[in-house]
Design an enzyme around this catalytic site. Structure first.
Site, short mmCIF file in Angstrom:
data_model
loop_
_atom_site.label_atom_id
_atom_site.label_comp_id
_atom_site.label_asym_id
_atom_site.label_seq_id
_atom_site.Cartn_x
_atom_site.Cartn_y
_atom_site.Cartn_z
N LYS A 152 0.91 -1.33 0.22
CA LYS A 152 -0.02 -0.01 0.15
C LYS A 152 0.87 1.10 -0.07
CE LYS A 152 -1.95 -0.95 3.85
NZ LYS A 152 -1.40 -2.27 4.11
N GLU A 153 0.64 2.12 -0.93
CA GLU A 153 1.33 3.61 -0.95
C GLU A 153 1.04 3.95 0.48
OE1 GLU A 153 1.06 6.00 -4.12
OE2 GLU A 153 1.13 4.40 -5.86
N CYS A 261 -4.45 2.25 -8.58
CA CYS A 261 -4.86 0.70 -8.49
C CYS A 261 -6.13 0.53 -8.56
CB CYS A 261 -3.84 0.15 -7.42
SG CYS A 261 -2.19 -0.02 -7.47
P1 NAD Z 1 4.95 3.90 -11.85
O1 NAD Z 1 4.41 4.86 -12.75
O2 NAD Z 1 5.27 4.58 -10.51
O3 NAD Z 1 6.46 3.34 -12.19
C1 NAD Z 1 6.65 2.48 -13.52
C2 NAD Z 1 8.15 3.23 -13.80
O4 NAD Z 1 8.37 2.38 -15.14
C3 NAD Z 1 8.46 4.58 -14.09
O5 NAD Z 1 9.48 4.97 -13.34
C4 NAD Z 1 8.62 4.37 -15.49
O6 NAD Z 1 9.55 5.49 -15.92
C5 NAD Z 1 9.33 3.14 -15.90
N1 NAD Z 1 8.87 2.65 -17.31
C6 NAD Z 1 8.10 3.12 -18.10
N2 NAD Z 1 8.51 2.25 -19.49
C7 NAD Z 1 9.57 1.65 -19.26
C8 NAD Z 1 10.42 0.85 -20.08
N3 NAD Z 1 10.27 0.51 -21.16
N4 NAD Z 1 11.45 0.39 -19.51
C9 NAD Z 1 11.87 0.64 -18.14
N5 NAD Z 1 11.21 1.54 -17.36
C10 NAD Z 1 10.18 1.82 -17.78
O7 NAD Z 1 4.13 2.81 -11.65
P2 NAD Z 1 3.78 1.80 -10.23
O8 NAD Z 1 2.77 2.59 -9.22
O9 NAD Z 1 5.12 1.54 -9.50
O10 NAD Z 1 3.23 0.44 -10.74
C11 NAD Z 1 3.64 -0.32 -11.49
C12 NAD Z 1 2.91 -1.71 -11.56
O11 NAD Z 1 2.73 -2.16 -10.37
C13 NAD Z 1 1.68 -1.48 -12.29
O12 NAD Z 1 1.22 -2.56 -12.95
C14 NAD Z 1 0.66 -1.44 -11.09
O13 NAD Z 1 -0.69 -1.62 -11.18
C15 NAD Z 1 1.21 -2.28 -9.97
N6 NAD Z 1 1.00 -1.96 -8.68
C16 NAD Z 1 1.25 -0.58 -8.12
C17 NAD Z 1 1.26 -0.35 -6.96
C18 NAD Z 1 0.98 1.05 -5.98
O14 NAD Z 1 0.47 1.09 -5.13
N7 NAD Z 1 1.64 1.90 -7.01
C19 NAD Z 1 0.74 -1.25 -5.97
C20 NAD Z 1 0.41 -2.79 -6.51
C21 NAD Z 1 0.80 -3.10 -7.59
#
Ligand code: NAD
Length: 433
Positions: A152-153, A261
Site C-alpha cells: 500500500k502506498e 490501482c
Molecule cells: P510507476 O508509474 O510509479 O512506475 C513505473 C516506472 O516504469 C516509471 O518509473 C517509468 O519511467 C518506468 N518505465 C516505463 N516504461 C519503461 C520501460 N520501457 N523500461 C523501463 N522502465 C520503464 O508505476 P507503479 O505505481 O510502480 O506501478 C507499476 C505496476 O505495479 C503497475 O502494474 C501497478 O498496477 C502495479 N502496482 C502498483 C501499486 C502501487 O501502489 N503503486 C501497488 C501494487 C501494484
C-alpha cells in the site's frame, strides 16, 4: 541473489530497496534518465515513509545501483522483476504495451537461465504472452512467474518487509524454489508464501483490489442512505465491523477511492470479464458508485451556498489520493477542484507531500498553494477536508475561526467530531452523518 528491477517507480523502487536491505545485490533500471540520476544520489524521487533512509543506506553499502541500460540489468541478474506501468486505456482495458515491449527488448540480452517476474498488475494470460515473446528470441532456458504486488502506498516499505502474503504463480518447480528462497527472509515467523498457477495469480491481484473497492463503494452507499434516513454512519460502521465475518477495516465512507490501482483494476477486471463473455454486475456498480461519490462534496457545497459560489474562496486540505503519499493519480481532490473551478470558486490548497506533483499536473494558477494548512485558510469561505493526513486531525478551532471568513467545514473523510465542530461555531458537513 542478483536481482534486476525494470521500471523504478513506486513498486520497482520499494521492491529494489527492500531486496537490497535483505542482503541481495540489486540493479534498478528505468528509461527515465532524470529519475535514474536522482536515484543515484539517494533522492527517492517519490515520497514514501522510510524509503529515503533505506535507499541511502543501501547505496552506501553497495547493494543497490541504478542504470538506464536494459542490457546490463538483464545480464547481471538472475531474477528480473518487471515493475512497469499498466495504465488503463480510455475504454478501461489494460495497456500492457510497456510489459510486452520490454519483454521483446530484454529477450535478446538473456545470457543464462533467468526467472522473469511480473510484479506489474496484468490481465490473465499476460505471463503466457511474455513467455511466448521471449522464447522466440533466446536459446537459453528461462521461466516467467507472476508475483503480484500488494503493498500500500504510504506504508509500502512496512508492507513489503512484512507481507500478509506473497502470491507466486508458476508451474516451474525450479522457479518456485528460487522465489521461495528469495522471499524466505521476509517470513521469519510464519510462512506466507502462496504458490499457484500463473493465471490464478494474475487474477488474484485484480480480485483483491476489486473486493477492497467494493467495500468502499458499499460503505459510501450505506453512508448516503444514512444521510437520507437521519442515521449516523459512524455508529453503523462500528456495528457492522464488530462482526468477525466482516471485520472493521476498509469500512470508512468518504469522497471516493482514487490512486493508481483501485480505479484501473476495477475497470481492468471488468474488461477481462467482458472479453470472456461474462457480465460482471457488481463490478459495474462499484465503479459507478465511486464515480458519483467524487461529486458528493461538491453537491453539499453547492447546496450550502445555494448555488452562489462565484468569487467564494474554498480551502482544500489534502490533495494526494490518500495520506502518506505524494501520488495524485485519480485523486478525488482533482475532481472536486475542477468542479469548483467551473463554478467560479477560487481555490486555496495545502498538502504535506503532493503539492509539487499537483503543480506539474495542474498548472492552473486559480489554485493557490500554501506552505501550511493554516495559511491556506486566510479569508476562506469554507474548508474542505479531502485527504486525512494525521496533521489535519486535531484542528485549532480558535485559529480556524479567526482566519476564515465564514465558518463551514466539509469533512470528506469524517475525521472531525461534528459536535465539537458545532460547539466551536462551525457549520459541519460530513459523509453519512
Ligand atoms: P510507476 O508509474 O510509479 O512506475 C513505473 C516506472 O516504469 C516509471 O518509473 C517509468 O519511467 C518506468 N518505465 C516505463 N516504461 C519503461 C520501460 N520501457 N523500461 C523501463 N522502465 C520503464 O508505476 P507503479 O505505481 O510502480 O506501478 C507499476 C505496476 O505495479 C503497475 O502494474 C501497478 O498496477 C502495479 N502496482 C502498483 C501499486 C502501487 O501502489 N503503486 C501497488 C501494487 C501494484
Amino acid at each position: 541473489m542478483k536481482i534486476g528491477i525494470i521500471g523504478t517507480g513506486y513498486v520497482g523502487l520499494v521492491t529494489g530497496v527492500c531486496f537490497a536491505e535483505n542482503g541481495n545485490e540489486v540493479i534498478c533500471m528505468d528509461v527515465d534518465e532524470n529519475k535514474i540520476e536522482r536515484l543515484k544520489t539517494g533522492d527517492p524521487v517519490i515520497f514514501e515513509p522510510q524509503l529515503e533512509e533505506l535507499l541511502k543506506k543501501n547505496i552506501g553499502e553497495n547493494r543497490i545501483t541504478f542504470t538506464t541500460s536494459l542490457k546490463e540489468t538483464v545480464q547481471t541478474s538472475d531474477i528480473i522483476f518487471l515493475c512497469l506501468p499498466t495504465p488503463p486505456y480510455e475504454d478501461g482495458s489494460v495497456d500492457i504495451s510497456h510489459v510486452l515491449d520490454v519483454s521483446h527488448k530484454l529477450a535478446k540480452y538473456v545470457n543464462s537461465y533467468k526467472v522473469i517476474v511480473s510484479k506489474s498488475t496484468v490481465p490473465v494470460g499476460t505471463c503466457g504472452a511474455i513467455r511466448k515473446i521471449i522464447s522466440k528470441k533466446t536459446k537459453y532456458s528461462f521461466d516467467v512467474v507472476s508475483n503480484p504486488e500488494f503493498l500500500k502506498e504510504g506504508a509500502a516499505i512496512a508492507d513489503f518487509m512484512s507481507p500478509d502474503r506473497v502470491v507466486v504463480g508458476t508451474r516451474s518447480k525450479k522457479a518456485a524454489k528460487i522465489m521461495r528462497d528469495l522471499y524466505s527472509s521476509f517470513m521469519h515467523l510464519t510462512e506466507r508464501f502462496i504458490l499457484m498457477d500463473e493465471r490464478s495469480s494474475e487474477l488474484t491481484k485484480y480480485a483483491s483490489n476489486a473486493m477492497l473497492a467494493l467495500r468502499i463503494s458499499y460503505m459510501n452507499e450505506i453512508a448516503n442512505l444514512c444521510e437520507i434516513t437521519g442515521v449516523d454512519i459512524h455508529m453503523v460502521r462500528k456495528g457492522i465491523g464488530s462482526d468477525p465475518r466482516i471485520g472493521s477495516s476498509f469500512l470508512f465512507p468518504g469522497v471516493g477511492y482514487g490512486g493508481s490501482c483501485f480505479p484501473k483494476d476495477v475497470k481492468g477486471l471488468l474488461n477481462t470479464a467482458a472479453e470472456f463473455g461474462y457480465d460482471f454486475q457488481t463490478l459495474k456498480a462499484i465503479d459507478e458508485v465511486n464515480r458519483r461519490q467524487k461529486f458528493i462534496m461538491v453537491d453539499k457545497i453547492k447546496k450550502h451556498f445555494r448555488g452562489r459560489l462565484k468569487g467564494k474562496v474554498i480551502t482544500i486540505w489534502g490533495l494526494s489520493y490518500k495520506p502518506r503519499t505524494d501520488d495524485l493519480r485519480e485523486a478525488p481532490s482533482l475532481t472536486i477542484i475542477s468542479e469548483l473551478l467551473k463554478l467560479g470558486v477560487k481555490i486555496n490548497a495545502y498538502d504535506p507531500a503532493a503539492m509539487e506533483n499537483f503543480r506539474k499536473l495542474y498548472p492552473d494558477l486559480r489554485v493557490k498553494l500554501f506552505k501550511t494548512n493554516y495559511n491556506a485558510l486566510k479569508n476562506s469561505d469554507a474548508l474542505v477536508l479531502v485527504t486525512e493526513w494525521t496533521e489535519f486531525r486535531k484542528p485549532d478551532y480558535v485559529k480556524l475561526k479567526k482566519l476564515m471568513r465564514t465558518q463551514v467545514i466539509f469533512d470528506g473523510r469524517n475525521i472531525y467530531n461534528p459536535a465539537e465542530a458545532r460547539k466551536n461555531g462551525f457549520k459541519y458537513y460530513g459523509i453519512g452523518r
